[in-house]
Design a protein around this motif. Structure first.
Motif, short mmCIF file in Angstrom:
data_model
loop_
_atom_site.label_atom_id
_atom_site.label_comp_id
_atom_site.label_asym_id
_atom_site.label_seq_id
_atom_site.Cartn_x
_atom_site.Cartn_y
_atom_site.Cartn_z
N TRP A 231 0.83 -1.20 0.00
CA TRP A 231 0.00 0.00 0.00
C TRP A 231 0.87 1.26 0.00
N TYR A 232 1.90 1.28 0.82
CA TYR A 232 2.77 2.46 0.89
C TYR A 232 3.48 2.69 -0.44
N THR B 140 10.54 4.28 0.97
CA THR B 140 10.26 5.25 -0.09
C THR B 140 11.08 4.95 -1.34
N TRP C 180 12.04 4.32 6.74
CA TRP C 180 11.11 5.01 5.84
C TRP C 180 11.78 5.46 4.56
#
Length: 344
Positions: A76-77, A267, A263
């Protein structure tokens, strides 16, 4: 999130990145066979190799290299990152020719309804792919997902009513033998990984078929389809993340969410997942269908070798034989389909 896929439009061998790719490959679009500089072609192929390998290895590191074993949230991210990039590039495309291939973002509810069935298949494909990576070694990953060819042939017959040539069926049998031997010889065998890999393979095959049926709804524009597919995938996947308990577990137990480095890695994996679309677009534009096929097989071989070197994955003799058969069968299938396309 890539795969291709590896392509979505071409038959399965070229679809290796599909589970990590957020865009169906425009490989079926007819284009002139221009003579491009060898240095440009080499750069495009190198870019494809780097991006496609990065997608797999980054996701493997995230899935098994930390305490963050939440495949649905990771998927999802990565989709959210892809959508943000789409919005940025679509905006830049209004004034900069470099990004003009990406049309302005749009979302029409009537078109979205037509794209929704494709997106459901797409979400399951991506989620199962990341779950497969979570449970199997990278060396075995290619084998666990190799049955996409077999499912493509099966679904093409069942849904589209199209038969497959004898040489393609032979390639299919070789791939299945590779899958069977590779599974039996896998030292770190995982039933969960096998099930997720087979499921991912099935949805990759379905995705390729549904893309062909859905493109007309978006004026045969693969980038416009990407707008709808990514947006709907984010909407559809979030309830699964919520009701699976992953979100509550993340906030309650995971230390990774407080780590900026984590993170950044997440990303970057999302950026690479999006970049595979650009890599495939460039490869289709500046090379040939045969080059795509060869690159897909060569990338799988390099991926296996690097997995042994980086992750120190143990490989038994039977496992190695299974991997070789799966790669050979996949490469042979791509060659057969290429010959069939050229003869038309």
């Amino acid at each position: 999130m890539s795969s291709s896929k590896d392509d979505i439009y071409m038959t399965r061998k070229d679809k290796d990145e599909a589970e990590q790719s957020y865009l169906p490959n425009p490989a079926t679009q007819r284009r002139p066979n221009n003579n491009h500089p060898v240095s440009l072609i080499a750069a495009v192929i190198a870019f494809y190799f780097f991006i496609s390998l990065s997608v797999v290895f980054l996701n493997k590191i995230i899935m098994s290299g930390s305490d963050f074993n939440y495949a649905l949230f990771v998927t999802w991210y990565q989709l959210v990152v892809a959508l943000v990039l789409l919005l940025i590039f679509a905006h830049l495309g209004r004034t900069n020719k470099t990004f003009s291939i990406i049309p302005p973002y749009e979302f029409d509810t009537q078109i979205a309804k037509k794209v929704a069935p494709l997106t459901i298949v797409y979400v399951l494909m991506l989620a199962l792919n990341n779950l497969c990576l979570q449970y199997v070694e990278v060396t075995f990953y290619q084998v666990a997902r190799s049955l996409s060819i077999n499912f493509t042939i099966l679904f093409t017959y069942m849904i589209l009513g199209k038969s497959t040539s004898a040489p393609a069926l032979v390639a299919c049998f070789i791939v299945f033998c590779g899958f069977a031997l590779g599974s039996y010889g896998e030292i770190n065998f995982s039933w969960a990984g096998i099930i997720y890999g087979v499921g991912s393979s099935a949805f990759v095959a379905l995705y390729g078929i549904y893309v062909q049926k859905t493109l007309a709804a978006v004026d045969n524009n693969q980038w416009k389809l990407l707008h709808y597919n990514t947006t709907l995938a984010i909407i559809f996947l979030f309830p699964l993340v919520l009701f699976s308990g992953e979100l509550s577990d993340i906030w309650a137990t995971s230390e990774a969410i407080y780590d900026m480095g984590f993170w950044i890695l997440m990303t970057i994996s999302g950026l690479m997942g999006f970049a595979i679309n650009v890599a495939m677009f460039l490869q289709v534009k500046y090379t040939s269908a045969l080059t795509n096929t060869i690159c897909g097989t060569a990338k799988a071989c390099v991926q296996t070798v690097l997995a042994v070197m980086i992750f120190r994955n143990p490989i038994s003799g039977m496992n190695a034989l299974g991997i070789l058969l799966a790669l050979f069968g996949s490469g042979y299938y791509g060659w057969v389909r290429y010959q069939e396309r050229m003869s038309k």
